[in-house]
Design an enzyme around this catalytic site. Structure first.
Site: not given
Ligand SMILES: [Zn+2]
Length: 410
Positions: A92, A298, A336, A338, A341, A367
């Site tokens: 930014d 974002d 999930c 991931c 998890c 996560h």
């Protein structure tokens, strides 16, 4: 004329799924970009971000300008090399951060004088300095220096601010065009580049293919006034940028107003160029905005919430500190995929959080990012298959269900 780096591959209603080609790899859109304020997503090493499938990260010019300094990073080869991240980066312009220092700044036509939040030292940012700083950092996508309009702001104040942003946008573009090709990685010799790319097996550092320059995006302002938003969009498009961001939203206004302003802006942006909505949002918001035709978003929410033990799951949001999880042997989110998890129980995550262990932030952030990235993956798939409306109503119903058992955030 600008769209050789952005291809729209599928549409579903107003939504689009596409591909953004940067000097550091391709980014599938719509995309959620995790925020790495100080060249780090707090608590998460770069290899974890790669494993999660992050294709683009955001970093904050204001923070890096103050520490360690953009010139230091330029000398070290630019932000990609400094932080060892060979995929795409967006910075930014610092406009939003300076705007949040309301007591410490003075805005004038030339630029903004402000005091560092770190040590109170006086600094100055202008369209030229902010653009130079972003060229020194060398992010693939850089943003025009804007004035983020305060909320609430009266019509006249919002108009003056929007007009300043338009004048600044012209100066940013001029500076950018006069200094094109000065990104640190453009100066790296091919030998050095080979050494650097052989260090990594991500296969994503393709300076030799796709777009090989930095891309400058303009920012639309206009406060909460639909006609000023339209005018800002028209004027910014007339200046001409490779992509357009909608700024100055998610600054405390009600969510219905955010959506109204997005809807007032989108029809005035070129249909074949990327659109970036800055600073949103919750998991259901990012799905909604993708449905409206936003390509990039974002937000610090998933990472900041994770550090406060607030976790997004397919069953809604949960506060891991809650006593009910103390003896819960189940995974954080059974749906999930991931690593967190797959491996750890809610009881263990609660124990880490309650004991103030560093690992709590690491695992919770991994996560939450996995959840956000997976949500966007499903959005892209739904657009491809033409099922976005069904996916949107599924997300909305989860969101409604989750509010029924939403834990206290404190
Ligand atoms: Zn997970």
């Amino acid at each position: 004329m600008f769209n050789n780096f952005f291809q729209i591959e599928a549409r579903c209603g107003a939504a689009r799924a596409g591909r953004l080609c940067t000097a550091h790899g391709e980014v599938a859109t719509p995309v959620f970009m995790p925020v790495g304020t100080l060249a780090t997503v707090k608590g998460v090493p770069q290899e974890t971000l790669e494993e999660l499938g992050v294709e683009i990260l955001l970093a904050n010019t204001y923070h890096l300008f103050l520490r360690p300094g953009t010139e230091t990073i330029r000398k070290l080869g630019g932000l990609h090399r400094f932080m060892s991240w060979e995929r795409a980066l967006l910075t930014d312009s610092g406009g939003y951060q300076v705007f949040s220092l309301s007591d410490l700044r003075k805005v004038r036509e030339e630029g903004v004088e402000f005091r560092s939040h770190l040590d109170g030292a006086l600094h100055f940012l202008s369209p030229e300095i902010a653009t130079a700083a972003q060229i020194a950092l060398g992010a693939d996508i850089i943003m025009a220096f804007d004035e983020c309009t305060e909320y609430p702001a009266g019509r006249e104040q919002a108009r003056q601010s929007m007009e300043m942003t338009a004048r600044w946008a012209t100066r940013c573009k001029k500076y950018f065009e006069e200094h094109t090709g000065e990104a640190p990685w453009k100066r790296v010799s091919s030998f050095e580049f080979q050494v650097s790319s052989s260090r990594s097996d991500t296969g994503n550092s393709k300076l030799e293919t796709g777009n090989s320059s930095q891309l400058l995006f303009g920012i639309i302002q206009g406060g909460m006034h639909a006609d000023l938003r339209r005018e800002s969009a028209e004027r910014t498009v007339e200046i001409g940028f490779t992509g357009y961001a909608i700024g100055g939203l998610s600054v405390g206004e009600p969510r219905t107003l955010t959506r109204e302003m997005v809807e007032a802006t989108l029809p005035h942006l070129p249909p074949d160029q990327p659109r970036y909505l800055m600073g949103v949002g919750t998991p259901d918001e990012i799905v909604e905005y993708a449905a409206l035709g936003i390509d990039m978003m974002d937000c610090v929410l998933p990472t900041r919430a994770a550090r406060h033990g607030l976790l997004y799951t397919s069953e809604g949001k949960l506060a891991i500190k809650n006593a009910r999880y103390a003896d819960d042997a189940g995974p954080l989110d059974p749906r999930c995929g991931c690593r967190v998890c797959a491996r750890y129980s809610r009881a263990y995550l609660r124990h880490l959080y309650s004991s103030n262990e560093t690992l709590a932030a690491v695992l919770n952030t991994a996560h939450n990012l996995a959840f956000y990235l997976d949500t966007m993956r499903r959005v892209r798939q739904a657009i491809d298959l033409g099922h976005l409306a069904a996916f949107l109503s599924e997300v909305r119903s989860h969101s409604l269900n989750s509010s029924a058992h939403r834990e206290d955030p404190a």
